[in-house]
Design a protein around this motif. Structure first.
Motif, PDB file in Angstrom:
ATOM      1  N   ASP A  70      31.670  46.709 -86.086  1.00 37.22           N
ATOM      2  CA  ASP A  70      31.274  47.331 -84.820  1.00 37.22           C
ATOM      3  C   ASP A  70      31.047  48.842 -84.906  1.00 37.22           C
ATOM      4  O   ASP A  70      30.688  49.466 -83.924  1.00 37.22           O
ATOM      5  CB  ASP A  70      32.319  47.031 -83.746  1.00 37.22           C
ATOM      6  CG  ASP A  70      32.412  45.540 -83.454  1.00 37.22           C
ATOM      7  OD1 ASP A  70      31.369  44.863 -83.526  1.00 37.22           O
ATOM      8  OD2 ASP A  70      33.525  45.058 -83.185  1.00 37.22           O
ATOM      9  N   THR A 122      18.022  48.052 -85.589  1.00 35.70           N
ATOM     10  CA  THR A 122      19.203  47.492 -84.928  1.00 35.70           C
ATOM     11  C   THR A 122      19.211  47.873 -83.452  1.00 35.70           C
ATOM     12  O   THR A 122      19.587  47.072 -82.604  1.00 35.70           O
ATOM     13  CB  THR A 122      20.513  47.935 -85.616  1.00 35.70           C
ATOM     14  OG1 THR A 122      20.590  49.363 -85.647  1.00 35.70           O
ATOM     15  CG2 THR A 122      20.609  47.376 -87.023  1.00 35.70           C
ATOM     16  N   ARG A 125      16.630  45.760 -81.485  1.00 33.31           N
ATOM     17  CA  ARG A 125      17.105  44.377 -81.334  1.00 33.31           C
ATOM     18  C   ARG A 125      18.429  44.283 -80.580  1.00 33.31           C
ATOM     19  O   ARG A 125      18.843  43.194 -80.206  1.00 33.31           O
ATOM     20  CB  ARG A 125      17.253  43.735 -82.706  1.00 33.31           C
ATOM     21  CG  ARG A 125      15.940  43.597 -83.437  1.00 33.31           C
ATOM     22  CD  ARG A 125      16.137  42.974 -84.777  1.00 33.31           C
ATOM     23  NE  ARG A 125      14.925  43.034 -85.561  1.00 33.31           N
ATOM     24  CZ  ARG A 125      14.830  42.557 -86.777  1.00 33.31           C
ATOM     25  NH1 ARG A 125      15.870  42.010 -87.363  1.00 33.31           N
ATOM     26  NH2 ARG A 125      13.697  42.650 -87.436  1.00 33.31           N
ATOM     27  N   GLY A 126      19.109  45.427 -80.422  1.00 28.61           N
ATOM     28  CA  GLY A 126      20.395  45.424 -79.743  1.00 28.61           C
ATOM     29  C   GLY A 126      21.470  44.692 -80.527  1.00 28.61           C
ATOM     30  O   GLY A 126      22.301  43.986 -79.955  1.00 28.61           O
ATOM     31  N   ILE A 127      21.430  44.853 -81.868  1.00 27.43           N
ATOM     32  CA  ILE A 127      22.392  44.153 -82.723  1.00 27.43           C
ATOM     33  C   ILE A 127      23.105  45.143 -83.633  1.00 27.43           C
ATOM     34  O   ILE A 127      22.656  46.276 -83.803  1.00 27.43           O
ATOM     35  CB  ILE A 127      21.703  43.052 -83.573  1.00 27.43           C
ATOM     36  CG1 ILE A 127      20.594  43.654 -84.461  1.00 27.43           C
ATOM     37  CG2 ILE A 127      21.151  41.949 -82.682  1.00 27.43           C
ATOM     38  CD1 ILE A 127      19.927  42.660 -85.402  1.00 27.43           C
ATOM     39  N   THR A 128      24.186  44.711 -84.218  1.00 23.62           N
ATOM     40  CA  THR A 128      24.944  45.529 -85.162  1.00 23.62           C
ATOM     41  C   THR A 128      24.272  45.463 -86.537  1.00 23.62           C
ATOM     42  O   THR A 128      23.490  44.542 -86.805  1.00 23.62           O
ATOM     43  CB  THR A 128      26.388  45.020 -85.309  1.00 23.62           C
ATOM     44  OG1 THR A 128      26.352  43.708 -85.896  1.00 23.62           O
ATOM     45  CG2 THR A 128      27.114  44.999 -83.972  1.00 23.62           C
ATOM     46  N   ALA A 131      24.833  42.054 -88.021  1.00 26.49           N
ATOM     47  CA  ALA A 131      23.915  41.029 -87.523  1.00 26.49           C
ATOM     48  C   ALA A 131      22.520  41.206 -88.119  1.00 26.49           C
ATOM     49  O   ALA A 131      21.834  40.225 -88.419  1.00 26.49           O
ATOM     50  CB  ALA A 131      23.853  41.077 -85.995  1.00 26.49           C
ATOM     51  N   TRP A 132      22.106  42.455 -88.303  1.00 19.04           N
ATOM     52  CA  TRP A 132      20.804  42.732 -88.916  1.00 19.04           C
ATOM     53  C   TRP A 132      20.764  42.201 -90.341  1.00 19.04           C
ATOM     54  O   TRP A 132      19.800  41.552 -90.746  1.00 19.04           O
ATOM     55  CB  TRP A 132      20.534  44.237 -88.872  1.00 19.04           C
ATOM     56  CG  TRP A 132      19.222  44.661 -89.429  1.00 19.04           C
ATOM     57  CD1 TRP A 132      18.009  44.610 -88.815  1.00 19.04           C
ATOM     58  CD2 TRP A 132      18.984  45.214 -90.729  1.00 19.04           C
ATOM     59  NE1 TRP A 132      17.036  45.102 -89.651  1.00 19.04           N
ATOM     60  CE2 TRP A 132      17.604  45.479 -90.831  1.00 19.04           C
ATOM     61  CE3 TRP A 132      19.808  45.515 -91.805  1.00 19.04           C
ATOM     62  CZ2 TRP A 132      17.036  46.027 -91.969  1.00 19.04           C
ATOM     63  CZ3 TRP A 132      19.233  46.060 -92.947  1.00 19.04           C
ATOM     64  CH2 TRP A 132      17.860  46.311 -93.016  1.00 19.04           C
ATOM     65  N   LYS A 134      22.633  39.828 -91.561  1.00 23.94           N
ATOM     66  CA  LYS A 134      22.670  38.367 -91.487  1.00 23.94           C
ATOM     67  C   LYS A 134      21.267  37.811 -91.243  1.00 23.94           C
ATOM     68  O   LYS A 134      20.880  36.807 -91.824  1.00 23.94           O
ATOM     69  CB  LYS A 134      23.629  37.907 -90.403  1.00 23.94           C
ATOM     70  CG  LYS A 134      23.763  36.412 -90.330  1.00 23.94           C
ATOM     71  CD  LYS A 134      24.804  35.972 -89.339  1.00 23.94           C
ATOM     72  CE  LYS A 134      24.837  34.454 -89.373  1.00 23.94           C
ATOM     73  NZ  LYS A 134      26.080  33.907 -89.008  1.00 23.94           N
ATOM     74  N   ALA A 135      20.506  38.499 -90.397  1.00 27.95           N
ATOM     75  CA  ALA A 135      19.141  38.057 -90.094  1.00 27.95           C
ATOM     76  C   ALA A 135      18.228  38.138 -91.317  1.00 27.95           C
ATOM     77  O   ALA A 135      17.228  37.427 -91.385  1.00 27.95           O
ATOM     78  CB  ALA A 135      18.557  38.876 -88.940  1.00 27.95           C
ATOM     79  N   ASP A 141      23.425  38.238 -96.102  1.00 31.54           N
ATOM     80  CA  ASP A 141      24.351  37.712 -95.106  1.00 31.54           C
ATOM     81  C   ASP A 141      25.678  37.276 -95.725  1.00 31.54           C
ATOM     82  O   ASP A 141      26.595  36.878 -95.025  1.00 31.54           O
ATOM     83  CB  ASP A 141      23.716  36.562 -94.323  1.00 31.54           C
ATOM     84  CG  ASP A 141      23.310  35.395 -95.203  1.00 31.54           C
ATOM     85  OD1 ASP A 141      23.253  35.553 -96.437  1.00 31.54           O
ATOM     86  OD2 ASP A 141      23.050  34.313 -94.648  1.00 31.54           O
TER      87      ASP A 141
END
Length: 155
Positions: A70, A122, A125-128, A131-132, A134-135, A141
């Motif tokens: 986070d 990030t 996309r509004g992600i951590t 998560a980026w 992982k994508a 990932d």
């Protein structure tokens, strides 16, 4: 054949397809493309060196993301090589036309551009960063994750 060259501004560039537009949107975009690529077209020595640099940066970021998923800015800071690493990368960079323009400061700029790109991605996309990564799929990932097995049945 390695057609990577360095412009007087310190920007990397390539002249031959399919890589001729690789750095067109900036060094960060080129590093990202190199790090996440699985092209069948072989890279020359200098481009492969840059690919390795970028993958090492993503690996550092992945380890940080696994520990502190986070903490966005702290995780993204792991994309930046430290001062000693920048000196080493500049010293070890393979010979290329314009190689005299490669300095620790230039390398720092490449990675700062890479960090800005990931932060923008990030944010959009509004992600951590975790998560980026992982994508991006394998192997990004999975880096930084350790699984332990007791070998026995849960009891």
């Amino acid at each position: 054949m390695d057609d990577l060259h360095i412009l007087p501004s310190g920007a990397p560039a390539m002249a031959s397809p399919p890589f001729d537009r690789l750095f067109e949107a900036g060094s960060g975009q080129g590093l990202y493309a190199l790090a996440t690529s699985s092209w069948e077209t072989p890279l020359g020595t200098a481009a492969f060196f840059m690919k390795t640099m970028a993958r090492q940066a993503l690996t550092r970021m992945a380890h940080a993301a696994a520990e502190r998923p986070d903490e966005v800015d702290s995780v993204l800071d792991h994309l930046l090589p430290n001062a000693a690493e920048r000196v080493s990368l500049a010293d070890q960079f393979p010979p290329v036309p314009g190689g005299e323009y490669i300095t620790p400061t230039v390398i720092s700029g490449w990675f700062e551009d890479f960090r800005r790109l990931v932060k923008k991605e990030t944010g959009i996309r509004g992600i951590t960063p975790a998560a980026w990564l992982k994508a991006l799929g394998a192997p990004w990932d999975q880096i930084g994750k350790v699984f332990f097995s007791s070998g026995g049945k849960p009891g």
